[in-house]
Design an enzyme around this catalytic site. Structure first.
Site, PDB file in Angstrom:
ATOM      1  N   SER A 158       5.020   5.511  -2.718  1.00  0.00           N
ATOM      2  CA  SER A 158       5.651   4.300  -2.197  1.00  0.00           C
ATOM      3  C   SER A 158       5.485   3.187  -3.220  1.00  0.00           C
ATOM      4  O   SER A 158       4.557   3.219  -4.044  1.00  0.00           O
ATOM      5  CB  SER A 158       4.986   3.880  -0.882  1.00  0.00           C
ATOM      6  N   TYR A 184      -2.696   1.269   3.979  1.00  0.00           N
ATOM      7  CA  TYR A 184      -1.530   2.088   3.621  1.00  0.00           C
ATOM      8  C   TYR A 184      -1.351   2.117   2.112  1.00  0.00           C
ATOM      9  O   TYR A 184      -1.148   3.179   1.509  1.00  0.00           O
ATOM     10  CB  TYR A 184      -0.276   1.541   4.299  1.00  0.00           C
TER      11      TYR A 184
END
Length: 252
Positions: free
Chosen positions: A147, A160
């Protein structure tokens, strides 16, 4: 026709985790459309079966196995199942993941643990299960979905982002070791905000609002699937290391 224009996906066995929706489902459709034999893994049986039917009706080759990537025995069973159905696994698309936003002050430890179990252990389990066969054959391709949060930390994405920095680290290590020593291709794709329904899964109130605001202007998962196809559709002597893909109108 030169080798650079060949279809390197035709007949390949591609295992995709987190394949029941979002990027995983879009990737399964895209790879099957190029002739890959896709093995779909996720926990939602109904969604998996629906997607398998869709791919087969479109002329593709697909099967599925219910898999919890947080369980090593489940993932090892997945790879055995794939080999039994279609033969040795050529591609691992490590995609299953959770994106749960919260502020550090919220101490959302349950959410942290869920992300650690799926985003860290899940990836390691899949790599562990697929690597022996690839090493034995001196071929194969491991593609990790990371990501842009693994490049730069955003608001309420601390844990995250930490899991995605972890994926960046293990991908680089894999590339240096099994790529150089065993000829295994190792790639990583880092998407920005993709409209996969992830914001709806955030339970923390403040984190949910941040996620919903961030999700405005998100691009569809098919855009990422196109990048996966590009990375995997390469001759064995070429590795696409890293791809970053994000919405044009968002500053990631």
């Amino acid at each position: 026709m030169s080798d650079s224009h060949d279809n390197h996906l035709q007949g390949r066995v591609s295992v995709i985790t987190g394949a029941s929706s979002g990027i995983g489902a879009a990737t399964a459709r895209a790879l099957a459309a190029r002739g890959a034999r896709v093995v779909l893994a996720a926990r939602n049986a109904d969604k998996l079966n629906t997607l398998v039917t869709e791919i087969r009706e479109a002329g593709g080759t697909a099967t599925a196995r219910i898999t919890d990537v947080t369980r090593l025995d489940d993932v090892e069973g997945l790879m055995e199942f794939a080999a039994g159905e279609y033969g040795p696994v050529d591609h691992l698309v490590n995609n299953a993941g959770l994106m749960l936003f919260s502020k550090w002050s919220d101490r959302a430890v349950d959410d942290w643990d869920k992300m650690i179990d799926t985003n860290l252990r899940g990836y390691l389990h899949a790599i562990s299960a697929v690597l022996p066969g690839m090493i034995a054959r001196q071929s194969g391709h491991i593609l990790n979905l990371s990501s842009v949060a693994g490049i730069r930390v955003g608001d309420a994405s601390g844990v995250y982002s930490g899991t995605k920095f972890f994926i960046c680290g293990i991908t680089d290590s894999l590339r240096q070791e099994v790529g150089v020593t065993h000829g295994i291709q190792v790639s990583m794709i880092s998407p920005g905000v993709i409209d996969t329904g992830w914001a709806d899964k955030v339970s923390n109130a403040e984190g949910k609002q941040i996620a919903q605001d961030l999700n405005e202007g998100a691009i569809p998962p098919d855009r990422v699937a196109d990048a996966v196809v590009y990375a995997l559709d390469q001759p064995s002597d070429v590795t696409v290391n890293d791809i970053v893909i994000h919405p044009t109108r968002q500053d990631w």
